[in-house]
Design a protein around this motif. Structure first.
Motif, PDB file in Angstrom:
ATOM      1  N   SER A  54       0.845  -1.196   0.000  1.00 40.33           N
ATOM      2  CA  SER A  54       0.000   0.000   0.000  1.00 40.33           C
ATOM      3  C   SER A  54       0.874   1.238   0.000  1.00 40.33           C
ATOM      4  O   SER A  54       1.896   1.294   0.700  1.00 40.33           O
ATOM      5  CB  SER A  54      -0.905   0.012   1.236  1.00 40.33           C
ATOM      6  N   ASP A  57      -0.023   3.361   3.380  1.00 41.90           N
ATOM      7  CA  ASP A  57       0.416   2.705   4.619  1.00 41.90           C
ATOM      8  C   ASP A  57       1.924   2.489   4.583  1.00 41.90           C
ATOM      9  O   ASP A  57       2.413   1.368   4.452  1.00 41.90           O
ATOM     10  CB  ASP A  57      -0.303   1.367   4.789  1.00 41.90           C
ATOM     11  N   TYR A  62       4.778   2.559  12.952  1.00 39.90           N
ATOM     12  CA  TYR A  62       4.111   1.270  13.140  1.00 39.90           C
ATOM     13  C   TYR A  62       3.371   1.250  14.485  1.00 39.90           C
ATOM     14  O   TYR A  62       3.886   1.716  15.486  1.00 39.90           O
ATOM     15  CB  TYR A  62       5.148   0.146  13.109  1.00 39.90           C
ATOM     16  N   LYS A  65      -1.978   2.999  10.489  1.00 41.34           N
ATOM     17  CA  LYS A  65      -2.297   2.872   9.076  1.00 41.34           C
ATOM     18  C   LYS A  65      -2.528   4.251   8.475  1.00 41.34           C
ATOM     19  O   LYS A  65      -3.114   5.119   9.098  1.00 41.34           O
ATOM     20  CB  LYS A  65      -3.545   2.006   8.878  1.00 41.34           C
ATOM     21  N   GLY A  66      -2.080   4.433   7.246  1.00 46.81           N
ATOM     22  CA  GLY A  66      -2.264   5.718   6.573  1.00 46.81           C
ATOM     23  C   GLY A  66      -1.245   6.750   6.972  1.00 46.81           C
ATOM     24  O   GLY A  66      -1.541   7.941   7.008  1.00 46.81           O
ATOM     25  N   SER A  67      -0.009   6.322   7.255  1.00 53.30           N
ATOM     26  CA  SER A  67       1.017   7.250   7.734  1.00 53.30           C
ATOM     27  C   SER A  67       1.348   8.339   6.718  1.00 53.30           C
ATOM     28  O   SER A  67       1.729   9.449   7.100  1.00 53.30           O
ATOM     29  CB  SER A  67       2.289   6.489   8.111  1.00 53.30           C
ATOM     30  N   THR A 249      -8.124  10.571   8.217  1.00 52.46           N
ATOM     31  CA  THR A 249      -7.053  10.674   9.215  1.00 52.46           C
ATOM     32  C   THR A 249      -7.187  11.954  10.027  1.00 52.46           C
ATOM     33  O   THR A 249      -7.020  11.948  11.252  1.00 52.46           O
ATOM     34  CB  THR A 249      -5.681  10.643   8.521  1.00 52.46           C
ATOM     35  N   SER A 512      -7.232  -3.263  19.132  1.00 54.31           N
ATOM     36  CA  SER A 512      -6.947  -4.387  18.238  1.00 54.31           C
ATOM     37  C   SER A 512      -7.123  -5.707  18.961  1.00 54.31           C
ATOM     38  O   SER A 512      -6.764  -5.841  20.134  1.00 54.31           O
ATOM     39  CB  SER A 512      -5.516  -4.278  17.710  1.00 54.31           C
TER      40      SER A 512
END
Length: 680
Positions: A54, A57, A62, A65-67, A249, A512
């Motif tokens: 991706s 990502d 870490y 997601k979507g850094s 985001t 999570s």
């Protein structure tokens, strides 16, 4: 073609090649922002070549997601960087060549646009030189996203040709240029849309209408309107894959600027006449004690100001067409909307638009204004040169104009606008070696977390970016991150030690059901004691329940409200001020059977907070200046949602209803657990 080639070669030699050095021994900018940009571009190349699943990502920060959506993306020039990588250049050399290519692109696109606007070849080359190598542009070397200027002249040219002729082809080109701008830099994309809107307003104010739209003798036909709708819709669809993740985001992490943070960064009248300290002619205008940052040097040089003055005089005498008036009026409006006079600025109202809520350094609007001002300068130069009677004198005048333009923008300090390439490669290699040693020692296959020495752990972006580059070399995800924004709960940049790393692990595990940090590898000088008994780094939290219990224990010990907010899955709440829990316009949290939560807070404006329980309305709380308390004690797992009917701003102790951000400040929070949690 000789004149444009000479202008381009001169500009490259005086600016980017001076920064890079004769043997490309320097990297442009400084190690933090430049290094981060290198990480993003290399990640993009790896994505294009199939090594990353991706693009958005990226494997830093870490497990967020979507850094990439926390900063600029460089997608519009990623193919340029990838070309150099495919040609065999290493990461650093490809970055240098990509940086150099940005100036070439800016020059070529500006020259093409000026030629399409019927500027004489020599003046078009001069205008392209000024646009690509303008003094404020060179001040953005540290932020290469802001060097993505090449769509600006294409968009302005497209608008003018469409406005004059009704050409749907020109309209399509304008739309494509705007899309290209957003895919290079959001800052400039938002400013470009604002500038085009103002250009439309200015055009209508100075003309009878816009050809193709709103004039009886124009091409305002069904086919033209259909084509315009097609290109507008297509541009919107092309932007959605980029814009929607950024908005998601931003909303999830509250990435908005307070007005009190933005106001000091707005340009002032003094900034319009303040040049870089290294400017050959105008460096004396910058008093280091008065320059707030390099972003606040906005002086375009003497020539652009003279050009605007000549245009104004010619317009008063009706010697120039209305196109010039529209462009000048647009530049004036754009400056007026972003200017700050004392404590007042019209941008306060523009900031209410979503595209502008994350902006702070508004002086960068000069990068958009520059092309409009350069257009005015070229029209003024044409007006004067056409009145010179002999070719010899006309050529001499043009030569003097070119010489003054070069001196007007020349910066004598550009050789210092970079850092040593070999030294930086050695720093990254050292970090990479420490990471490899840690991997070999532990045999773990998970993400990396680089912990520097205690003296370097405090917000040391140079080490953080080195860790990101080293982990990229090892093809491992890394917790370390440097970016324009950081997501909610991330503090490992500000203090890259065990305490912040542990907090980040706990926060992520509460959201999570899988073990995110299994096999985590700790590297760096600060990791030497991290695995010893008593260290808070290890062991890694096993699951959601382990993380939740530890956060609740932290809250019980220290009263840290952020720990409680994560434990109960709160959104729209954040710990601020004196360990207070602030709620935005909306908020939500989840409690389990046997848990109770008592919140006591105040609001500085009268408001009501509506409460929903598992999606069903359940009354409201009223705040009117005195503390208000509520207790939540469900008999089963319950999701509570809160919606305030208004909000206010709190920053630095000053309260005003200027920007909607905070509704209630909970000064007292009590949590009780009457029965032990059930294990998975």
């Amino acid at each position: 073609m000789l004149v444009p080639a000479c202008f381009l070669a001169l500009g490259l030699w005086l600016a980017p090649l001076t920064i890079l050095g004769p043997a490309f021994e320097r990297m442009p900018g400084e190690a933090c922002d430049s290094g981060f940009s290198s990480v993003v571009l290399e990640h993009g190349f790896r994505w294009l070549s199939g090594h990353e699943a991706s693009y958005l990502d990226a494997p830093f920060l870490y497990p967020f997601k979507g850094s990439i959506t926390l900063s600029d993306n460089f997608l519009s020039t990623l193919p340029v960087y990838s070309f150099f990588r495919l040609a065999g250049a290493d990461r650093e050399t490809a970055y240098q060549l990509w940086f150099l290519s940005l100036f070439v692109l800016n020059f070529m696109c500006a020259r093409w646009a000026l030629a399409r606007l019927k500027q004489p070849p020599g003046l078009a080359a001069l205008g392209a030189y000024l646009f690509a190598f303008l003094s404020p542009v060179l001040e953005e070397v540290t932020h290469p996203a802001l060097l993505h200027l090449f769509p600006i002249p294409l968009a302005v040219c497209g608008f003018i040709l469409w406005a004059e002729t009704g050409s749907t082809k020109a309209f399509a080109g304008m739309c494509a240029a705007v899309v290209l701008q957003f895919y290079g830099a959001f800052y400039l994309g938002s400013f470009l849309v604002l500038a085009l809107f103002l250009l439309g307003v200015s055009w209508l104010a100075t003309h009878r209408g816009i050809a193709g739209f709103g004039r009886a003798d124009s091409c305002c036909k069904g086919s033209n309107l259909l084509a315009m709708g097609f290109w507008l819709g297509g541009s919107t669809l092309a932007l959605l894959p980029l814009v929607l993740p950024y908005l998601e985001t931003s909303q999830a992490n509250g990435l908005k600027r307070f007005w009190t943070d933005v106001a000091p960064q707005l340009p002032t009248l003094a900034d319009l006449f303040r040049a870089s300290p290294g400017n050959f002619l105008w460096g004396w205008t910058s008093d280091p004690s008065q320059v707030r940052s390099f972003n606040n040097v906005m002086h375009l040089g003497l020539l652009p100001w003279l050009g605007m003055a000549v245009c104004c005089a010619a317009l008063i005498r009706k010697r120039l067409d209305k196109r010039v008036a529209a462009v000048l009026l647009t530049a004036l409006l754009l400056a007026a909307l972003t200017l700050r006079v004392d404590d007042f600025s019209l941008f306060k109202y523009i900031q209410l638009l979503p595209a502008f809520q994350s902006m702070r350094a508004l002086t960068r609007v000069v990068l958009i204004e520059s092309f409009l001002v350069i257009l005015a300068l070229l029209w003024a130069a044409t007006y004067i040169l056409d009145r010179v009677r002999t070719d010899l004198l006309r050529n001499a005048a043009f030569g003097c104009l070119c010489l003054l333009a070069v001196l007007d923008q020349h910066n004598t300090l550009l050789a210092h606008y970079g850092y040593d390439k070999a030294e930086r490669q050695r720093e990254v290699a050292l970090v990479r070696g420490e990471m490899q040693a840690a991997i070999a020692r532990t045999g773990q296959g998970g993400a990396l977390a680089y912990l520097p020495s205690a003296q370097d752990a405090q917000a040391n972006c140079r080490i953080t970016v080195a860790a990101m580059l080293a982990a990229q070399d090892l093809e491992r995800p890394v917790v370390n991150a440097y970016s324009s924004w950081f997501p909610r709960g991330y503090g490992f940049y500000w203090d890259s030690g065990c305490t912040e790393l542990r907090r980040w692990m706990l926060y992520n595990h509460t959201a999570s059901d899988v073990s995110l940090f299994s096999g985590l590898v700790l590297a760096g000088p600060g990791s030497a004691d991290a695995s010893l008994p008593g260290s808070v780094c290890l062991p890694v939290p096993e699951n959601r329940e382990t993380a939740r219990s530890e956060l609740l224990a932290q809250f019980a010990r220290s009263g840290e409200k952020e720990a409680l907010a994560w434990a109960v899955g709160a959104t729209g709440f954040t710990q601020q001020g004196n360990n207070e829990l602030w709620m935005g316009r909306t908020g939500a949290l989840t409690l389990r059977a046997g848990e109770s939560l008592t919140l006591e807070g105040v609001s500085f404006v009268p408001l009501d907070v509506r409460i929903s329980v598992d999606g069903k309305s359940s009354g409201k709380m009223s705040f009117s200046g005195t503390p208000t308390r509520m207790t939540l004690a469900p008999s089963k797992n319950t999701r509570y949602e809160f919606v305030a009917d208004k909000s206010f701003t709190s920053y630095g102790g000053a309260f005003s209803p200027a920007f909607p951000e905070v509704s209630v400040i909970f000064t007292s929070v009590r949590f009780q657990q009457t029965q032990p949690p059930k294990s998975d």
